[in-house]
Motif scaffolding. Structure first.
Motif, short mmCIF file in Angstrom:
data_model
loop_
_atom_site.label_atom_id
_atom_site.label_comp_id
_atom_site.label_asym_id
_atom_site.label_seq_id
_atom_site.Cartn_x
_atom_site.Cartn_y
_atom_site.Cartn_z
N ALA A 53 0.83 -1.20 0.00
CA ALA A 53 0.00 0.00 0.00
C ALA A 53 0.87 1.25 0.00
O ALA A 53 0.57 2.23 -0.71
N ILE A 54 1.94 1.23 0.77
CA ILE A 54 2.87 2.37 0.81
C ILE A 54 3.49 2.59 -0.57
O ILE A 54 3.53 3.71 -1.09
N GLU A 55 3.96 1.51 -1.16
CA GLU A 55 4.63 1.59 -2.46
C GLU A 55 3.70 2.11 -3.55
O GLU A 55 4.11 2.88 -4.42
N LYS A 56 2.43 1.71 -3.50
CA LYS A 56 1.47 2.08 -4.54
C LYS A 56 0.70 3.36 -4.22
O LYS A 56 -0.16 3.78 -5.01
N GLY A 57 0.96 3.95 -3.06
CA GLY A 57 0.29 5.20 -2.71
C GLY A 57 -1.18 5.02 -2.36
O GLY A 57 -1.98 5.93 -2.56
N ARG A 58 -1.53 3.87 -1.82
CA ARG A 58 -2.92 3.61 -1.41
C ARG A 58 -3.00 3.75 0.11
O ARG A 58 -2.29 3.03 0.84
N ASN A 59 -3.83 4.63 0.60
CA ASN A 59 -3.89 4.85 2.05
C ASN A 59 -5.10 4.21 2.73
O ASN A 59 -5.40 4.49 3.89
N LEU A 60 -5.83 3.35 1.99
CA LEU A 60 -6.93 2.59 2.60
C LEU A 60 -6.83 1.13 2.16
O LEU A 60 -6.87 0.85 0.96
N ILE A 61 -6.68 0.25 3.12
CA ILE A 61 -6.67 -1.19 2.85
C ILE A 61 -8.03 -1.74 3.24
O ILE A 61 -8.46 -1.59 4.39
N VAL A 62 -8.72 -2.35 2.28
CA VAL A 62 -9.98 -3.04 2.57
C VAL A 62 -9.65 -4.52 2.65
O VAL A 62 -9.28 -5.15 1.67
N SER A 63 -9.77 -5.06 3.85
CA SER A 63 -9.35 -6.43 4.13
C SER A 63 -10.55 -7.28 4.52
O SER A 63 -11.42 -6.83 5.25
N ILE A 95 -7.20 0.86 7.80
CA ILE A 95 -7.53 -0.55 7.56
C ILE A 95 -9.00 -0.77 7.88
O ILE A 95 -9.46 -0.46 8.99
N TYR A 96 -9.73 -1.31 6.92
CA TYR A 96 -11.15 -1.60 7.08
C TYR A 96 -11.36 -3.09 6.87
O TYR A 96 -10.88 -3.65 5.89
N SER A 97 -12.11 -3.74 7.77
CA SER A 97 -12.38 -5.18 7.66
C SER A 97 -13.87 -5.42 7.50
O SER A 97 -14.69 -4.75 8.12
N ILE A 98 -14.21 -6.43 6.69
CA ILE A 98 -15.61 -6.72 6.41
C ILE A 98 -16.06 -8.08 6.92
O ILE A 98 -17.18 -8.28 7.33
#
Length: 364
Positions: A53-63, A95-98
Motif C-alpha cells: 500500500a505504501i509503495e502504490k500510494g494507497r492509504n486505505l486497505i480493505v481487508s 484498515i477496514y475489515s468486512i
C-alpha cells in the motif's frame, strides 16, 4: 472522497450489523475523515500488504479478515499483528475489515464460490435468526396507501424473494386532542372517531431507524402510535453458507478434481466417498465445521468448507462427502468480489487487488 464515504459504500453491500457478535469489523485503523488516495483490497492485512500500500500510494486497505481480532493491550512490534498495525499507523494508512458481515450476505463469499463452481440456484444454508422485525401502525384510510409506499421505499415489506409485503385491517380509531395539541383531524377537547387501517410490515433489523424515520415523516398524525416486534422467522436472505445444484450430476472424484482446478487447490482432505453421484452441493467459505449438520439436513451430496478437525470427518456418517479445500483457498475470490463491487460503485477511483501473498499454509 473520505474514508467514511468508502465505508458507507461497502456497508451498502454488507452492513456491519450483519456480522457475527464475536467478530471485529469496520474501520480498525485510521481517521474516517481522511481523504482517500487509493484503495488496496486484500484477504489479510499483513505487513507485506501494508508495504505494498505504501509503495502504490494507497492509504486505505480493505481487508476481508480483521488484523485486529482480539484486544490489543500494547503496540511493541512483538508479533505480526502489532507490526502491521504500527506500520499502518506510522504511514497514515487506514484498515477496514468486512469479514462475517460479507459471510452472511446472500451475494457475498459463498455466492462467489457457487459462481466459480457453477452451482445453480444457490440458497442460504443456515438462515440467520432473530434478524426480522414487524412494525404495526394505524393510519386514516385515505392516507394508508401513501404511508405503506413510504415504508416500502425505506426498506420494509421484504420477505424472502417478495417485496411490498404488508397486511392491513380496517377498524375504528378514537382519540381526544388535549390543550396544546395540533390535531390533523378532530377538535381540541372533543373525542374524535376515525376510520383507520392497521398496517403491518416486516423489515430487517438493521433498517429499523430508517423505517421509523419514514413512518414519522409520512404519517399524517401529530402523535404516531406504532409497535415493533422481534420475529422468530429465519431470514432467507442472510446467513452462513449456501446450497445449490450442479447443472449435471458428476462422479465425486471428477467433481473434486474440478474443484481443485477451478479453486486452484493443491490438495483436498475429504471423508469416504459414497456410491452415488454428486448433484446437490453445500459450501461455506472459511471454518465451516459447525455447518456439517445443516449440510446433512438439506441432504447435500457434498459439503465444501475448510479447517475441518479429525473427529469432524466422522460426522459424515456415510450420508455426505465432507471436503476440506483450505481456508485461504475457499475465500480467495472474495478479493475479486470486493474489487468488482468497489470499481462499479466508484468507477473513477483507484481500486486495486493486492498482489501480496498472504496464505500462511504451504504444500509440499
Amino acid at each position: 472522497m473520505r474514508i467514511q464515504d468508502v465505508a458507507r459504500i461497502i456497508e451498502e453491500l454488507a452492513p456491519l450489523a450483519h456480522a457475527e457478535d464475536f467478530d471485529n469489523v469496520g474501520l480498525l485503523v485510521g481517521n474516517p475523515q481522511n481523504e482517500v488516495t487509493g484503495i488496496l483490497v486484500t484477504l489479510d492485512t499483513l505487513e507485506n500488504v501494508v508495504d505494498e500500500a505504501i509503495e502504490k500510494g494507497r492509504n486505505l486497505i480493505v481487508s476481508f479478515h480483521p488484523i485486529i481480532f482480539m484486544g490489543l493491550k500494547r503496540l511493541t512490534g512483538a508479533n505480526y499483528v502489532e507490526r502491521a498495525v504500527i506500520k499502518a499507523i506510522a504511514n497514515n494508512i487506514a484498515i477496514y475489515s468486512i469479514h462475517t458481515a460479507l459471510d452472511n450476505n446472500q451475494f457475498g463469499v459463498n455466492r462467489k464460490i457457487c459462481e466459480v463452481l457453477g452451482i445453480q440456484n444457490p440458497e442460504i444454508l443456515i438462515p440467520k435468526k432473530n434478524t426480522l422485525k414487524k412494525l404495526t401502525t394505524y393510519a386514516p384510510q385515505k392516507d394508508a396507501e401513501t404511508l405503506k409506499q413510504a415504508l416500502f421505499n425505506s426498506g420494509a415489506g421484504n420477505i424472502g424473494k417478495y417485496s411490498h409485503c404488508s397486511f392491513s385491517t380496517e377498524g375504528l380509531g378514537s382519540f381526544k386532542a388535549e390543550e396544546g395539541a395540533n390535531p390533523t383531524l378532530g377538535e381540541i377537547g372533543k373525542t374524535h372517531f376515525e376510520n383507520e387501517v392497521q398496517i403491518n410490515v416486516v423489515f430487517s433489523f438493521e433498517k429499523e431507524n430508517q423505517v421509523v424515520k419514514a413512518l414519522l415523516e409520512n404519517h399524517p398524525y401529530e402523535e404516531v402510535a406504532y409497535e415493533i416486534y422481534s420475529m422468530d422467522n429465519p431470514n432467507s436472505k442472510m446467513g452462513m453458507g449456501m446450497v445449490g445444484n450442479l447443472k449435471e450430476e458428476m462422479d465425486v472424484d471428477l467433481f473434486l478434481s474440478s474443484v481443485k482446478q477451478k479453486m486452484n487447490v493443491p490438495s483436498i482432505r475429504h471423508s469416504q466417498f459414497l456410491k452415488k453421484k454428486i448433484k446437490k452441493v453445500a459450501v461455506l467459505g472459511g471454518s465451516g465445521g459447525f455447518a456439517i449438520g445443516a449440510a446433512k439436513k438439506v441432504k447435500a451430496d457434498v459439503f465444501l468448507t475448510a479447517d475441518l478437525k479429525y473427529h469432524q470427518f466422522f460426522e459424515a456418517e456415510n450420508q455426505i462427502v465432507l471436503a476440506d479445500i483450505g481456508h485461504f483457498e475457499s475465500e480467495q475470490f472474495t478479493k475479486d468480489l470486493l474489487v468488482d463491487y468497489l470499481k462499479k460503485k466508484i468507477p473513477n477511483f483507484a481500486v486495486a487487488l493486492s498482489e501480496s501473498i498472504t496464505n500462511p499454509i504451504k504444500y509440499l
